[in-house]
Write a protein that holds these residues in place. Structure first.
Motif, short mmCIF file in Angstrom:
data_model
loop_
_atom_site.label_atom_id
_atom_site.label_comp_id
_atom_site.label_asym_id
_atom_site.label_seq_id
_atom_site.Cartn_x
_atom_site.Cartn_y
_atom_site.Cartn_z
N MET A 1 0.78 -1.13 -0.07
CA MET A 1 -0.04 -0.07 0.02
C MET A 1 0.96 1.26 -0.08
SD MET A 1 -3.28 0.57 -0.20
CE MET A 1 -4.27 -0.38 0.81
N ARG A 2 1.96 1.07 0.91
CA ARG A 2 3.06 2.32 0.78
C ARG A 2 3.43 2.57 -0.71
NH1 ARG A 2 7.25 1.44 5.50
NH2 ARG A 2 5.12 0.12 6.14
N ALA A 3 3.91 1.71 -1.28
CA ALA A 3 4.20 2.09 -2.89
C ALA A 3 2.96 2.52 -3.63
CB ALA A 3 4.69 0.84 -3.56
N LEU A 4 1.89 2.32 -3.43
CA LEU A 4 0.80 2.69 -4.42
C LEU A 4 0.68 4.20 -3.67
CD1 LEU A 4 -1.35 2.57 -6.52
CD2 LEU A 4 -2.94 1.65 -4.57
N ASN A 5 0.57 4.58 -2.47
CA ASN A 5 0.44 5.81 -1.97
C ASN A 5 1.64 6.66 -2.36
OD1 ASN A 5 -1.74 5.01 -0.57
ND2 ASN A 5 -0.52 4.93 1.47
N ALA A 6 2.86 6.17 -2.62
CA ALA A 6 3.77 7.08 -3.01
C ALA A 6 3.73 7.42 -4.55
CB ALA A 6 5.26 6.29 -2.79
N HIS A 11 2.85 11.12 -8.65
CA HIS A 11 2.09 11.44 -9.96
C HIS A 11 1.00 12.54 -9.77
CE1 HIS A 11 2.05 9.71 -13.87
NE2 HIS A 11 0.88 10.24 -14.14
N VAL A 12 0.39 12.99 -8.90
CA VAL A 12 -0.54 13.80 -8.86
C VAL A 12 0.09 15.15 -8.54
CG1 VAL A 12 -2.50 15.00 -7.29
CG2 VAL A 12 -2.57 12.39 -8.09
N THR A 13 1.23 14.96 -7.84
CA THR A 13 2.06 16.38 -7.31
C THR A 13 2.78 16.99 -8.65
OG1 THR A 13 2.14 15.72 -5.27
CG2 THR A 13 3.83 17.27 -6.13
N PHE A 14 3.48 16.06 -9.51
CA PHE A 14 3.95 16.50 -10.81
C PHE A 14 2.82 17.03 -11.74
CE2 PHE A 14 5.69 15.60 -14.96
CZ PHE A 14 6.75 16.30 -14.83
N THR A 15 1.81 16.19 -11.88
CA THR A 15 0.80 16.72 -12.68
C THR A 15 0.53 17.84 -12.65
OG1 THR A 15 0.38 14.38 -13.20
CG2 THR A 15 -1.24 15.91 -14.03
N SER A 16 0.04 18.14 -11.13
CA SER A 16 -0.53 19.51 -10.86
C SER A 16 0.67 20.61 -10.87
CB SER A 16 -1.22 19.37 -9.54
OG SER A 16 -0.12 19.21 -8.30
N SER A 17 1.69 20.23 -10.83
CA SER A 17 2.79 21.41 -10.83
C SER A 17 2.99 21.86 -12.39
CB SER A 17 3.94 20.76 -10.29
OG SER A 17 3.83 20.68 -8.99
N HIS A 18 2.82 20.90 -13.48
CA HIS A 18 2.97 21.13 -14.86
C HIS A 18 1.64 20.89 -15.55
CE1 HIS A 18 6.72 19.61 -12.91
NE2 HIS A 18 7.28 20.47 -13.71
N ARG A 19 0.81 21.94 -15.36
CA ARG A 19 -0.55 21.82 -15.65
C ARG A 19 -0.45 21.42 -17.27
NH1 ARG A 19 -3.99 26.16 -14.74
NH2 ARG A 19 -5.56 24.46 -14.61
N GLY A 46 6.79 2.53 -19.06
CA GLY A 46 7.54 2.32 -18.02
C GLY A 46 6.80 2.85 -16.89
N VAL A 47 6.08 3.93 -16.84
CA VAL A 47 5.26 4.48 -15.92
C VAL A 47 3.97 3.30 -15.55
CG1 VAL A 47 3.61 6.20 -15.10
CG2 VAL A 47 5.97 6.94 -16.13
N ALA A 48 3.53 2.91 -16.91
CA ALA A 48 2.46 2.03 -16.70
C ALA A 48 2.91 0.97 -16.03
CB ALA A 48 1.93 1.99 -18.27
N GLN A 49 3.81 0.10 -16.46
CA GLN A 49 4.50 -0.93 -15.80
C GLN A 49 4.85 -0.91 -14.55
OE1 GLN A 49 4.61 -3.72 -17.48
NE2 GLN A 49 5.10 -4.83 -15.66
N ARG A 50 5.33 0.41 -13.93
CA ARG A 50 5.40 0.44 -12.43
C ARG A 50 4.18 0.36 -11.67
NH1 ARG A 50 9.50 3.72 -14.33
NH2 ARG A 50 8.33 5.59 -14.23
N LEU A 51 3.23 0.99 -12.36
CA LEU A 51 1.77 1.04 -11.68
C LEU A 51 1.38 -0.36 -11.64
CD1 LEU A 51 -0.43 2.62 -10.00
CD2 LEU A 51 -1.38 3.14 -12.36
N ARG A 52 1.49 -1.14 -12.90
CA ARG A 52 1.00 -2.45 -13.17
C ARG A 52 1.63 -3.37 -11.97
NH1 ARG A 52 0.51 -5.86 -18.35
NH2 ARG A 52 -0.13 -7.91 -17.36
N HIS A 53 2.86 -3.04 -11.84
CA HIS A 53 3.60 -3.90 -10.65
C HIS A 53 3.24 -3.84 -9.45
CE1 HIS A 53 6.93 -6.36 -8.82
NE2 HIS A 53 7.04 -5.13 -8.10
N ILE A 54 3.02 -2.64 -8.89
CA ILE A 54 2.39 -2.18 -7.62
C ILE A 54 0.80 -2.61 -7.35
CG2 ILE A 54 1.24 -0.17 -6.28
CD1 ILE A 54 3.69 1.44 -7.50
#
Length: 115
Positions: A1-6, A11-19, A46-54
């Motif tokens: 759960m920690r990995a998913l929260n991170a 992702h949300v912080t980066f996306t909101s910072s680069h609208r 790679g991003v999708a694969q990391r999320l899929r692994h989590i």
């Protein structure tokens, strides 16, 4: 759960910072040559694969309910990536609350508590 929260928080912080990131990325992607497009797609995959692994690890550990991961991942990433289209800095909903909201939505994958 920690990995998913991170993952969600980052992702949300980066996306909101680069609208405008996703709009520009979509527009500029078409102007790239084939090799450049392949490199960008490799990064996206790679991003999708990391999320899929989590998610798959969470399912294996019984932290999450079993879901059709292949269908879930693009929808989760779309939700994160389109954040800039409805959240803006200084809005009534602070970034920390936006991260919390997304995290709670993703935690819906958690199985209900036995009781």
């Amino acid at each position: 759960m920690r990995a998913l929260n991170a993952f969600v928080r980052t992702h949300v912080t980066f996306t909101s910072s680069h609208r405008q990131r996703w709009l520009l990325a979509r527009l500029e992607f078409r102007c790239l040559d084939t090799q450049q497009q392949q490199l960008i797609q490799t990064l996206r995959d790679g991003v999708a694969q990391r999320l899929r692994h989590i998610i798959e690890s969470g399912i294996t550990q019984r932290c999450f309910i079993a879901v059709y991961v292949i269908a879930l991942i693009p929808r989760m990433l779309s939700m994160f990536n389109e954040l800039g289209s409805w959240h803006c800095p200084g809005s009534a909903l602070p970034l920390s609350a936006t991260v919390g909201l997304h995290t709670k939505m993703i935690h819906a994958l958690s199985p209900p508590a036995a009781g």
